[in-house]
Design a protein around this motif. Structure first.
Motif, PDB file in Angstrom:
ATOM      1  N   ARG A  45     -11.542   4.921  -2.638  1.00  8.77           N
ATOM      2  CA  ARG A  45     -10.719   5.855  -1.873  1.00  8.77           C
ATOM      3  C   ARG A  45     -10.646   7.205  -2.591  1.00  8.77           C
ATOM      4  O   ARG A  45     -10.720   8.263  -1.967  1.00  8.77           O
ATOM      5  N   THR A  73       0.836  -1.198   0.000  1.00 13.13           N
ATOM      6  CA  THR A  73       0.000   0.000   0.000  1.00 13.13           C
ATOM      7  C   THR A  73       0.871   1.247   0.000  1.00 13.13           C
ATOM      8  O   THR A  73       2.054   1.200   0.342  1.00 13.13           O
ATOM      9  N   TRP A 101     -10.337  -6.301  -7.030  1.00  9.91           N
ATOM     10  CA  TRP A 101     -10.660  -5.688  -5.737  1.00  9.91           C
ATOM     11  C   TRP A 101      -9.740  -4.497  -5.457  1.00  9.91           C
ATOM     12  O   TRP A 101     -10.200  -3.456  -4.967  1.00  9.91           O
ATOM     13  N   THR A 136     -14.081   2.101   3.629  1.00 13.57           N
ATOM     14  CA  THR A 136     -14.879   1.878   2.423  1.00 13.57           C
ATOM     15  C   THR A 136     -16.302   1.452   2.777  1.00 13.57           C
ATOM     16  O   THR A 136     -17.234   1.712   2.005  1.00 13.57           O
ATOM     17  N   TYR A 142     -10.979  -0.820  -4.676  1.00 12.54           N
ATOM     18  CA  TYR A 142     -10.602  -0.152  -3.427  1.00 12.54           C
ATOM     19  C   TYR A 142     -10.037   1.233  -3.711  1.00 12.54           C
ATOM     20  O   TYR A 142     -10.432   2.226  -3.074  1.00 12.54           O
ATOM     21  N   ASN A 143      -9.117   1.327  -4.664  1.00 11.23           N
ATOM     22  CA  ASN A 143      -8.529   2.633  -4.989  1.00 11.23           C
ATOM     23  C   ASN A 143      -9.570   3.586  -5.550  1.00 11.23           C
ATOM     24  O   ASN A 143      -9.538   4.793  -5.272  1.00 11.23           O
ATOM     25  N   VAL A 163      -6.308  -2.153   5.818  1.00 14.93           N
ATOM     26  CA  VAL A 163      -6.632  -2.502   4.434  1.00 14.93           C
ATOM     27  C   VAL A 163      -6.955  -3.987   4.326  1.00 14.93           C
ATOM     28  O   VAL A 163      -7.897  -4.390   3.626  1.00 14.93           O
ATOM     29  N   ASP A 201     -10.311  -4.538   5.724  1.00  9.88           N
ATOM     30  CA  ASP A 201     -11.290  -4.024   4.770  1.00  9.88           C
ATOM     31  C   ASP A 201     -11.539  -5.028   3.655  1.00  9.88           C
ATOM     32  O   ASP A 201     -12.671  -5.263   3.233  1.00  9.88           O
ATOM     33  N   SER A 202     -10.457  -5.655   3.166  1.00  7.23           N
ATOM     34  CA  SER A 202     -10.600  -6.608   2.058  1.00  7.23           C
ATOM     35  C   SER A 202     -11.457  -7.798   2.455  1.00  7.23           C
ATOM     36  O   SER A 202     -12.290  -8.271   1.672  1.00  7.23           O
TER      37      SER A 202
END
Length: 465
Positions: free
Chosen positions: A401, A176, A393, A416, A397-398, A366, A369-370
């Motif tokens: 964000r 990340t 994914w 998220t 995610y990006n 993160v 979150d996943s």
């Protein structure tokens, strides 16, 4: 609040063709379009061969999966959330889950790398067009970690009994990017079999993550942060080749232990954390610790001279309350400590470098979150289909964000799940008039102004480059 059943008869009918459940997908996918997701997919992902028909229109399939994940789908069947009500009036080219599953199963390792290229360039576009990584021109942190995802089914490719006894897993690796002022974005990901060592191919992976950070506008100081699994000469060399700094936990190997025990007692500085932090070994919350530094520690001394690295060894120690101290007649003689060393060439002062290294734990958010979103399942029996699912994914995610960063200061830091609840899961009714579609959203929606600001921003003409 109570049900009105007692005073009013209620009936249900799923028959309104003008309703949609996820009006927030309109600005979200508009942002994806402006940043070139479909175009990049059409240029990079080339599925050919006997299953060419499944690979046709890869851009429509990728954007369908990303939209479904943005709405909260965590399986291939869950992508059917896109095919309801008035969604066809707002989005063209939505594919059925069966078509998307067939598409993912056509992936090979080479196709997965093509999708990685889409992810990298899409992240660069998001960072250029939104305040995704504020302050990246001064300092950015690249965090690397791995996780195990439990899977079921004996025929799932790559699933093995790994770190956890009796549990079959796949072993994703991710990196990340964050700044002191932002939440993390995902630089790169890799799917690996369950028994793969944490450090397998780590130098190559680290090099790719650092290059991706540079493409995403991280032109200032870049600092790689990692746990002790990635403490090896290859990872440090990859940082040096990329012109980046490193901050890597070492663990208490014999060489480090000798160095730590050689630090004079007067060198330890007492620090008090503003909020308690979890201890990496025990999980207990600690509020006080002591920090010291050995300014010139040579790592990998057993390797050839060109691979040895001399840098700072910074150590945090906390009292080991599980082991009683040795007591004498005049009180405590030998307090028992637990040590947490890390190896770094971060030029910041000792306490700041220790604080920044400890912030590496942000990558765990993160990972959590996943597993609460698209990685709740790795849905296919095919290894490369799951690898593609992982990359999609990361793209989603990006995208979310960046959506939050465009919306408000609060949403730029929100999870998220919060972004979905506030911005995506907004019901709407569509109305058509004079070749124009109007979305009628709920009156007094609590985040009406944030949603409207997002919608107006992504539909305004783009600013000149």
């Amino acid at each position: 609040m109570q049900s009105s059943h007692a005073s009013t008869a209620i009936s249900v009918a799923f028959d309104d063709a003008n309703l949609i459940a996820y009006a927030g997908l309109v600005p979200v996918m508009r942002l994806a379009e402006r940043c070139g997701l479909a175009r990049l997919t059409a240029e990079k992902v080339k599925l050919t061969g006997a299953k060419n028909s499944a690979g046709a229109a890869a851009d429509a399939k990728v954007t369908s999966i990303v939209a479904g994940m943005a709405a909260g789908a965590d399986s291939i069947d869950g992508l059917d959330v896109l095919r309801h009500g008035a969604m066809p009036a707002l989005f063209g080219g939505v594919r059925a889950p069966s078509t998307l599953g067939t598409f993912l199963r056509t992936f090979t390792h080479g196709h997965a790398l093509q999708l990685h290229a889409v992810h990298r360039q899409f992240l660069a576009a998001l960072a250029a067009q939104t305040p995704l990584l504020p302050g990246s021109g001064q300092k950015a942190f690249i965090d690397v970690d791995s996780t195990h995802k439990r899977v079921y089914g004996r025929t799932k490719q790559g699933a093995e009994y790994g770190r956890f006894k009796g549990i079959r897993t796949l072993h994703p690796l991710l990196a990340t990017i964050c700044t002191p002022h932002s939440r993390p974005a995902i630089a790169t990901v890799r799917m690996r079999r369950g028994k793969a060592a944490d450090s397998r191919s780590a130098p190559k992976f680290v090099g790719e993550a650092l290059a991706t950070a540079l493409e995403a506008g991280c032109t200032g100081m870049r600092i790689l942060r990692a746990d002790s699994q990635f403490y090896n000469a290859g990872v440090i060399a990859a940082c040096r080749r990329a012109g980046a700094h490193f901050s890597v936990t070492t663990g208490m190997n014999p060489s480090v232990k000798r160095a730590v025990l050689g630090i004079p007692e007067a060198a330890w500085q007492q620090i008090t954390y503003p909020t308690a932090i979890p201890d990496p070994d025990t999980g207990e919350l600690i509020s006080n610790a002591e920090v010291a530094e050995m300014p010139a520690y040579t790592a990998f001394a057993g390797r050839k001279k060109s691979e040895r690295v001399t840098a700072r060894l910074i150590v945090r120690r906390v009292r080991d309350l599980a082991r009683p101290a040795v007591m004498g007649e005049q009180g405590e003689l030998f307090p028992v400590w637990r040590y947490h060393p890390f190896f770094t060439d971060n030029p910041a002062p000792t306490l700041q470098a220790e604080r920044e290294h400890r912030h590496h734990a942000v990558i765990e958010q993160v990972i959590a979150d996943s597993k609460a979103a698209a990685l709740a399942h790795l849905p296919s029996g095919h290894f490369h289909a799951n690898a593609a699912w992982l990359t999609l994914w990361a793209i989603t995610y990006n995208l979310l964000r960046a959506t939050g960063a465009l919306t408000s200061a609060f949403h730029a830091k929100a999870t998220t799940a919060t972004l979905r609840a506030h911005l995506v899961h907004v019901p709407a009714r569509i109305a058509r008039s004079a070749r124009r579609i109007t979305l009628h959203l709920p009156r007094r929606w609590p985040w009406q102004h944030a949603w409207t600001h997002l919608f107006d921003t992504v539909h305004d003409p783009p600013e000149p480059a």
